[in-house]
Design a protein around this motif. Structure first.
Motif, PDB file in Angstrom:
ATOM      1  N   VAL A 153     -10.176 -43.982  19.116  1.00 47.60           N
ATOM      2  CA  VAL A 153      -9.327 -43.810  20.486  1.00 47.60           C
ATOM      3  C   VAL A 153     -10.126 -42.945  21.062  1.00 47.60           C
ATOM      4  N   LEU A 154     -10.546 -41.769  20.675  1.00 50.53           N
ATOM      5  CA  LEU A 154     -11.257 -40.799  21.774  1.00 50.53           C
ATOM      6  C   LEU A 154     -12.459 -41.483  22.156  1.00 50.53           C
ATOM      7  N   GLY A 155     -13.386 -42.117  21.215  1.00 52.26           N
ATOM      8  CA  GLY A 155     -14.453 -42.764  21.725  1.00 52.26           C
ATOM      9  C   GLY A 155     -14.470 -43.857  22.653  1.00 52.26           C
ATOM     10  N   GLY A 156     -13.201 -44.451  22.517  1.00 51.68           N
ATOM     11  CA  GLY A 156     -12.841 -45.772  23.342  1.00 51.68           C
ATOM     12  C   GLY A 156     -12.520 -44.922  24.823  1.00 51.68           C
ATOM     13  N   ARG A 157     -12.168 -43.932  25.054  1.00 49.96           N
ATOM     14  CA  ARG A 157     -11.735 -43.318  26.307  1.00 49.96           C
ATOM     15  C   ARG A 157     -12.974 -42.969  27.105  1.00 49.96           C
ATOM     16  N   ALA A 187     -15.287 -55.497  21.683  1.00 49.21           N
ATOM     17  CA  ALA A 187     -15.775 -55.346  20.283  1.00 49.21           C
ATOM     18  C   ALA A 187     -14.988 -54.033  19.529  1.00 49.21           C
ATOM     19  N   LEU A 188     -14.437 -53.367  20.441  1.00 43.42           N
ATOM     20  CA  LEU A 188     -13.530 -52.156  19.875  1.00 43.42           C
ATOM     21  C   LEU A 188     -12.128 -52.498  19.219  1.00 43.42           C
ATOM     22  N   VAL A 189     -11.963 -53.733  19.333  1.00 40.81           N
ATOM     23  CA  VAL A 189     -10.476 -54.344  18.733  1.00 40.81           C
ATOM     24  C   VAL A 189     -10.691 -54.382  17.312  1.00 40.81           C
ATOM     25  N   VAL A 229      -7.151 -53.130  24.996  1.00 40.54           N
ATOM     26  CA  VAL A 229      -8.425 -53.258  25.024  1.00 40.54           C
ATOM     27  C   VAL A 229      -8.663 -54.800  25.338  1.00 40.54           C
ATOM     28  N   VAL A 230      -8.089 -55.423  24.702  1.00 41.10           N
ATOM     29  CA  VAL A 230      -7.997 -56.978  25.085  1.00 41.10           C
ATOM     30  C   VAL A 230      -7.783 -57.432  26.499  1.00 41.10           C
ATOM     31  N   ILE A 231      -6.565 -56.697  27.071  1.00 39.36           N
ATOM     32  CA  ILE A 231      -6.238 -56.885  28.543  1.00 39.36           C
ATOM     33  C   ILE A 231      -7.625 -56.358  29.216  1.00 39.36           C
ATOM     34  N   LEU A 232      -8.257 -55.374  29.007  1.00 36.14           N
ATOM     35  CA  LEU A 232      -9.258 -54.750  29.918  1.00 36.14           C
ATOM     36  C   LEU A 232     -10.488 -55.695  29.826  1.00 36.14           C
TER      37      LEU A 232
END
Length: 429
Positions: A29-33, A175-177, A96-99
């Motif tokens: 979550v944080l790493g994704g931001r 790849a985060l999904v 994340v898929v939307i992005l």
């Protein structure tokens, strides 16, 4: 209490898996931001937008995250932590898929806002779940989780920087999904669920149950309405310990947001560092934060919250002041680590505030505070950006040092948590 003893206590009674699940979710979550900003140069090229456009995208993520904190806190008291943590991870995966597939920039912006809202569900539930699972070691548990998030904030963006030219930014982001989905499955299986069920009488039972058949029922008063939760939660924020710690956290977050948004820019423009090397300095900042977040719990057990928070905060003042005067690369790396040590105040402050809030409105009050923290902190990058626009980026380090000093003074006045908790319960009931 030593670090080894603290770790053994965190693993006891089968609670280690709860800590692992929540910490792993926070890594993504944080790493994704911080992963999204790491690929913004490629996003700019794809959608043919300028710095203002991608700046709005990052602002949307953090503003949406901040706005979701208070509703998420209310939902903790209504739905329980397990549902919110699991739901946040799954919803984040969807955003994340939307992005990753956004065909036009307006859809990408929508995805950024949705990403902020989805990740915003995680923070408040993370804190209260750890505090309730580890009531005698809450600082250590929260510190370990935040340290994991700091490492994710260092590793994920650096990994993205290495792979983005080869794989493309869309692949790197999406790849985060699967990682988020795996974390959600683990969270659903091991985190204890707290939920409210109203019986035919005026009493209400709160049942906690993990994935197994084991359950524990505790008799409580009738489920409060959302309006009563909000009213009582806001009232709880007026008490001395909560107000002092809350104000100090807000100032520290403001300084960190202003610093992290422009640290790489400053090192590239003023210190003439290569961008990858400057990004490495930012990674060192997060690594320094991870180390102090891990040791903050044992230090607090030995010296108490007031001394620990005041000392950690005060150490950040000379580190910030030193940055404009240092040109040596090794010294700059050391100072970067020292600046990152300010992140060590988070587990101690979080554990303190959650502990002194009344049990009946913990989620609501904590979520409301977090909304205030992050909305105020979001202006830090705006203020520093405005100073940079006037050629005062170097002077901004002195401003951030002064703000950090004020936070240290507030922490120095902090009452002990036992007295504050009793006072808060008396006034809210």
């Amino acid at each position: 209490m030593g670090t080894n003893t603290a770790v053994s206590h965190l693993r006891g009674d089968g609670r280690g898996w709860t800590l692992i699940a929540i910490a792993l979710g926070w890594v993504f979550v944080l790493g994704g931001r911080f992963l999204v900003p790491a690929v913004l140069p490629q996003v700019k090229a794809t959608f043919a937008v300028g710095n203002l456009g991608v700046g709005v995208a990052v602002t949307l993520i953090w503003a949406a995250y901040a706005l979701m904190q208070s509703p998420a806190g209310v939902l903790i008291d209504r739905l329980g932590e397990q549902r919110l943590l699991t739901g946040s991870l799954l919803l984040t995966g969807g955003t994340v898929v939307i992005l990753g597939i956004a065909p036009v920039f307006i859809i990408f912006l929508f995805g950024c806002g949705a990403f902020g809202f989805a990740t915003g569900l995680y923070g408040p539930a993370r804190g209260t779940a750890l505090s309730r699972t580890f009531p005698n070691n809450d600082s250590a548990a929260i510190g370990a989780t935040l340290a994991a998030g700091s490492l994710g904030s260092a590793i994920l963006p650096l990994t993205a920087g290495v792979l983005v030219d080869t794989l493309g930014w869309r692949t790197v982001v999406t790849a985060l999904v699967p990682l988020l989905v795996l974390a959600s499955v683990l969270t659903h299986r091991v985190v204890i669920q707290t939920y409210v069920s109203t019986s035919t009488s005026t009493s209400t039972s709160i049942t906690t149950s993990p994935a197994s058949d084991t359950s524990e029922t505790v008799s409580q008063s009738q489920t409060p309405s959302i309006q009563k939760l909000i009213t009582s939660g806001v009232r709880a924020l007026r008490h001395q310990g909560v107000a002092l710690a809350g104000a100090a956290v807000a100032l520290m977050l403001f300084a960190f947001q202003g610093l992290s948004a422009f640290y790489v820019t400053y090192l590239v423009s003023a210190k003439q560092l290569d961008q990858s090397l400057a990004a490495g300095m930012l990674a060192l900042l997060f690594i320094g934060g991870a180390v102090t977040q891990l040791i903050a719990g044992p230090i607090t057990d030995r010296f108490g919250e007031r001394i620990t928070l005041t000392t950690m905060t005060a150490l950040g003042v000379p580190a910030l002041i030193a940055v404009p005067f240092i040109d040596d690369l090794i010294l700059l790396a050391i100072v970067s680590v020292l600046i990152g040590s300010r992140l060590g105040i988070a587990p101690v402050s979080n554990a303190y505030i959650i502990a002194v809030l009344p049990d009946t409105v913990t989620g609501t009050a904590w979520g409301t505070l977090r909304s205030g923290f992050f909305l105020f902190a979001a202006t830090g990058s705006t203020i520093v950006g405005a100073m940079a626009g006037r050629g005062l980026l170097e002077e901004s380090f002195f401003l951030l040092a002064a703000i950090t000093a004020v936070a240290a003074v507030l922490y120095a006045r902090l009452p002990n948590r036992e007295n504050t908790h009793s006072d808060a319960d008396t006034h809210v009931s």
